[in-house]
Design an enzyme around this catalytic site. Structure first.
Site, PDB file in Angstrom:
ATOM      1  N   ASP A  36      47.090  38.989  34.525  1.00 51.31           N
ATOM      2  CA  ASP A  36      45.936  39.166  33.652  1.00 51.31           C
ATOM      3  C   ASP A  36      45.346  40.556  33.811  1.00 51.31           C
ATOM      4  O   ASP A  36      45.749  41.313  34.682  1.00 51.31           O
ATOM      5  CB  ASP A  36      44.879  38.077  33.933  1.00 51.31           C
ATOM      6  CG  ASP A  36      44.774  37.727  35.412  1.00 51.31           C
ATOM      7  OD1 ASP A  36      45.120  38.584  36.251  1.00 51.31           O
ATOM      8  OD2 ASP A  36      44.356  36.611  35.733  1.00 51.31           O
ATOM      9  N   ASP A  40      36.398  27.477  39.721  1.00 54.81           N
ATOM     10  CA  ASP A  40      36.243  26.576  38.561  1.00 54.81           C
ATOM     11  C   ASP A  40      37.584  26.001  38.103  1.00 54.81           C
ATOM     12  O   ASP A  40      37.667  25.388  37.039  1.00 54.81           O
ATOM     13  CB  ASP A  40      35.540  27.299  37.394  1.00 54.81           C
ATOM     14  CG  ASP A  40      36.361  28.462  36.820  1.00 54.81           C
ATOM     15  OD1 ASP A  40      37.485  28.719  37.311  1.00 54.81           O
ATOM     16  OD2 ASP A  40      35.877  29.108  35.870  1.00 54.81           O
ATOM     17  N   HIS A  59      40.426  27.697  37.438  1.00 59.28           N
ATOM     18  CA  HIS A  59      41.310  28.503  36.589  1.00 59.28           C
ATOM     19  C   HIS A  59      42.540  28.970  37.371  1.00 59.28           C
ATOM     20  O   HIS A  59      42.481  29.147  38.584  1.00 59.28           O
ATOM     21  CB  HIS A  59      40.572  29.692  35.943  1.00 59.28           C
ATOM     22  CG  HIS A  59      40.154  30.793  36.868  1.00 59.28           C
ATOM     23  ND1 HIS A  59      38.865  31.304  36.890  1.00 59.28           N
ATOM     24  CD2 HIS A  59      40.833  31.512  37.799  1.00 59.28           C
ATOM     25  CE1 HIS A  59      38.802  32.274  37.778  1.00 59.28           C
ATOM     26  NE2 HIS A  59      39.975  32.425  38.352  1.00 59.28           N
ATOM     27  N   GLU A  79      40.457  29.725  31.799  1.00 60.26           N
ATOM     28  CA  GLU A  79      39.225  29.052  32.193  1.00 60.26           C
ATOM     29  C   GLU A  79      39.213  27.603  31.679  1.00 60.26           C
ATOM     30  O   GLU A  79      40.042  27.233  30.843  1.00 60.26           O
ATOM     31  CB  GLU A  79      38.027  29.830  31.621  1.00 60.26           C
ATOM     32  CG  GLU A  79      37.888  31.264  32.160  1.00 60.26           C
ATOM     33  CD  GLU A  79      37.358  31.326  33.598  1.00 60.26           C
ATOM     34  OE1 GLU A  79      37.581  30.378  34.392  1.00 60.26           O
ATOM     35  OE2 GLU A  79      36.734  32.336  33.938  1.00 60.26           O
TER      36      GLU A  79
HETATM   37  C1  F6R Z   1      43.978  37.089  39.447  1.00 58.01           C
HETATM   38  C2  F6R Z   1      43.891  35.767  38.840  1.00 58.01           C
HETATM   39  C3  F6R Z   1      42.858  34.782  39.250  1.00 58.01           C
HETATM   40  C4  F6R Z   1      42.637  34.696  40.763  1.00 58.01           C
HETATM   41  C5  F6R Z   1      41.532  33.709  41.069  1.00 58.01           C
HETATM   42  C6  F6R Z   1      41.259  33.608  42.551  1.00 58.01           C
HETATM   43  O1  F6R Z   1      45.042  37.819  38.875  1.00 58.01           O
HETATM   44  O2  F6R Z   1      44.643  35.490  37.967  1.00 58.01           O
HETATM   45  O3  F6R Z   1      43.235  33.497  38.789  1.00 58.01           O
HETATM   46  O4  F6R Z   1      43.837  34.315  41.379  1.00 58.01           O
HETATM   47  O5  F6R Z   1      40.373  34.097  40.403  1.00 58.01           O
HETATM   48  O6  F6R Z   1      40.788  34.828  43.005  1.00 58.01           O
HETATM   49  P1  F6R Z   1      40.649  35.129  44.563  1.00 58.01           P
HETATM   50  O7  F6R Z   1      42.014  35.097  45.120  1.00 58.01           O
HETATM   51  O8  F6R Z   1      40.056  36.513  44.612  1.00 58.01           O
HETATM   52  O9  F6R Z   1      39.760  34.074  45.108  1.00 58.01           O
END
Ligand code: F6R
Length: 261
Positions: free
Chosen positions: A67, A136, A138, A143
């Site tokens: 992303d 949440d 995702h 989301e």
């Molecule tokens: C990042 C991504 C997100 C993260 C998620 C967890 O490329 O796609 O889904 O993996 O927000 O983030 P952290 O690892 O920082 O808790």
């Protein structure tokens, strides 16, 4: 879904790095799916360590990120293109031209998303996808409410995700972009092996839902229950809400070494 609860970070990371090393040995042109955020950083550090020790090469491999924020300046340090380069790819022998991400600066964002899907397809699809999970639920930036059939597209981040990611923007949630481009759940589900890493109590509810909850767009990661090869690596805090934690431990303890993850 294989659930591995291991308190020791080096052990968790070692399992993932061994798996990636095995993949690259068997398939030097492997396609890796890379997540940004905090969760995969220990894995990237271990892969860099093994590369520097001469134990691992990424020379023939390619990589796709999940992303990208929309609305950040080309040179903004938190653009995921820069983050993945800074944290991982520039430290190993991955060809920079073989590392791709959705283009959040494109004038025509839908066209950039379609081009990204085509690029992944042309590379033969992702062999091993590293994932984190949002508090949440995702995965990538899909989301709650995301379609299980979704492909790479523009999404709006939840207030929760923007608050969670404020730590990368000097603690200011208002500085976190509202929009992003993200691989869809349908895109992520095409990876041949998915390795999801989660630590800390703030992930415990999302982890419980992902593994043990009903499959629902309310918790997008639950779609992974439909994937034939998912490995989830957790510390005790992230596993603290799992109903069947003892069973997962028993399964892993009895697993023959040759099986790997
Ligand atoms: C990042 C991504 C997100 C993260 C998620 C967890 O490329 O796609 O889904 O993996 O927000 O983030 P952290 O690892 O920082 O808790």
């Amino acid at each position: 879904m294989e659930v591995i609860v291991m308190q020791d970070e080096a052990e968790r990371v070692g399992l993932v790095a061994d798996r990636i090393a095995g993949l690259l040995a068997a398939k030097p042109h492997a396609v890796l799916g890379l997540a940004t955020g905090s969760s995969p950083l220990p894995v990237y550090r271990e892969l860099i360590r093994r590369y520097e020790a001469g134990a691992l090469s990424f020379r023939g491999a390619s990589a796709f990120t999940l992303d990208e924020y929309v609305g950040l300046a080309e040179d903004h340090p938190e653009r995921y293109r820069h983050v993945i380069e800074r944290e991982f790819t520039s430290h190993v022998d991955l060809d920079p031209a073989a590392v791709a991400g959705p283009d959040g600066t494109a004038a025509d964002l839908p066209a950039a998303c379609a081009a990204y899907e085509e690029q992944i397809r042309a590379a033969g699809g992702v062999d091993l996808q590293i994932l984190g999970i949002g508090s949440d639920g995702h995965i990538a930036f899909n989301e709650p409410g995301s379609s299980f059939a979704s492909r790479t597209r523009i999404k709006t981040l939840t207030a929760q995700t923007r608050a969670d990611n404020a730590r990368f923007f000097g603690g200011d949630a208002d500085a976190v972009p509202h929009h992003c481009l993200t691989q869809g759940l349908g895109t992520v589900m095409e990876a041949r092996h998915i390795v999801l890493l989660a630590t800390g109590t703030e992930k415990a509810e999302a982890v419980h839902q992902m593994i043990e909850g009903p499959v629902s767009a309310l918790w997008p990661a639950t779609i992974l229950q439909h994937h034939p090869h998912v490995t989830v690596l957790l510390d005790r805090a992230a596993a603290s809400r799992l109903l069947l934690a003892d069973y997962y431990r028993e399964v892993f303890a009895g697993k023959p070494d040759w099986q790997g993850i």
